[in-house]
Scaffold this active site. Structure first.
Site, PDB file in Angstrom:
ATOM      1  N   ALA A 237       0.901  -1.071  -0.195  1.00 58.96           N
ATOM      2  CA  ALA A 237      -0.115  -0.051   0.094  1.00 58.96           C
ATOM      3  C   ALA A 237       0.765   1.250   0.266  1.00 58.96           C
ATOM      4  O   ALA A 237       1.814   1.404   0.792  1.00 58.96           O
ATOM      5  CB  ALA A 237      -1.174   0.106   1.313  1.00 58.96           C
TER       6      ALA A 237
ATOM      7  N   VAL B  32       4.123  -1.353   3.565  1.00 54.84           N
ATOM      8  CA  VAL B  32       4.147   0.187   3.214  1.00 54.84           C
ATOM      9  C   VAL B  32       5.155   0.352   2.038  1.00 54.84           C
ATOM     10  O   VAL B  32       6.215  -0.038   2.217  1.00 54.84           O
ATOM     11  CB  VAL B  32       4.427   1.112   4.454  1.00 54.84           C
ATOM     12  CG1 VAL B  32       4.606   2.439   3.889  1.00 54.84           C
ATOM     13  CG2 VAL B  32       3.571   0.702   5.554  1.00 54.84           C
ATOM     14  N   LYS B  33       4.497   0.896   1.072  1.00 55.63           N
ATOM     15  CA  LYS B  33       5.281   1.242  -0.306  1.00 55.63           C
ATOM     16  C   LYS B  33       5.847   2.905  -0.318  1.00 55.63           C
ATOM     17  O   LYS B  33       5.025   3.543  -0.019  1.00 55.63           O
ATOM     18  CB  LYS B  33       4.261   1.123  -1.353  1.00 55.63           C
ATOM     19  CG  LYS B  33       4.984   0.759  -2.836  1.00 55.63           C
ATOM     20  CD  LYS B  33       4.094   0.416  -3.508  1.00 55.63           C
ATOM     21  CE  LYS B  33       4.588   0.057  -5.151  1.00 55.63           C
ATOM     22  NZ  LYS B  33       3.549  -0.249  -5.907  1.00 55.63           N
ATOM     23  N   VAL B  34       7.104   2.695  -0.249  1.00 53.95           N
ATOM     24  CA  VAL B  34       7.795   4.169  -0.155  1.00 53.95           C
ATOM     25  C   VAL B  34       8.456   4.447  -1.437  1.00 53.95           C
ATOM     26  O   VAL B  34       9.471   3.541  -1.788  1.00 53.95           O
ATOM     27  CB  VAL B  34       8.638   3.976   1.184  1.00 53.95           C
ATOM     28  CG1 VAL B  34       9.533   5.232   1.438  1.00 53.95           C
ATOM     29  CG2 VAL B  34       7.858   3.520   2.324  1.00 53.95           C
TER      30      VAL B  34
END
Length: 218
Positions: free
Chosen positions: A60, A86-88
């Site tokens: 996400a 968590v997509k960074v």
């Protein structure tokens, strides 16, 4: 190698999951918008709906590009469901955020990676996954597969546990080539996964088997 599907379409996710080979999902704001999913509340609910289908990691993506914003959004996403990763983005504040998340046990996916140096920084910062975009490199006449080979070599040299998540996959041979050179994960739309099923000799062989069966039972 793990298979992730790169989409926000629930029906496609269900179809891939029913096939029995799906390990996770990646998505992004563009894919959400493609499905008509807009607004923070609706996007959050959609992530949960995806997590309820797939028994695996679901990336996400944060929208913020500043350190405080990435941390704030990332922690909200991580609390949605235990499957959330968590997509960074691969930027300076993104690297700082990867370190913050890693120290707190929040799993991450560093996205928009186009060089071995970027992948090295992501691994040093403790990213769970790193996403080199091989198809986009191919689009500009660079060698996306060669990048994955470089990252694999570097990670193996130093024992980094960050998983190579090959992204921007366009066709079935991309998946096969990624498997050959040691990518940990391939993420792509449903079509390339289904393309792996196809071979003309399988089709002709099955047609012959059925024809022979009919002859023997006529």
């Amino acid at each position: 190698m793990k298979f992730f599907i790169d989409t926000a379409n629930l029906e496609e996710i269900k179809e891939a999951n029913d096939l029995g080979v799906l390990d996770g999902v990646t998505t992004n704001p563009s894919l959400m918008a493609k499905e008509g999913i807009t607004g923070t509340d609706n996007i959050m609910k959609h992530y949960v709906a995806i997590c309820n289908i797939v028994d695996g990691d679901v990336s996400a993506e944060v929208i913020a590009t500043d350190y405080e914003g990435i941390i704030r959004e990332g922690m909200i996403l991580a609390e949605l469901h235990e499957n959330i990763v968590v997509k960074v983005p691969m930027i300076k504040d993104g690297i700082k955020a990867l370190k913050y998340f890693s120290e707190r046990g929040v799993r991450t996916n560093c996205t928009l990676v186009f060089s071995a140096g970027q992948a090295l920084l992501a691994a040093k910062a403790g990213a769970t996954y790193v996403s080199p975009f091989l198809g986009r490199l191919d689009d500009i006449s660079a060698d996306g597969l060669a990048l994955i080979e470089e990252i694999r070599l570097i990670y193996d040299n130093y024992g980094y546990e960050t998983q190579i998540l090959a992204a921007s996959i366009r066709h079935a041979m991309h998946i096969v080539d990624c498997a050959k050179i040691g990518a940990d994960v391939a993420t792509c739309p449903l079509k390339p996964i289904l393309q792996l099923l196809n071979h003309p000799l399988t089709d002709s062989g099955l047609a012959q088997f059925l024809a022979d069966y009919k002859k023997g039972n006529s």
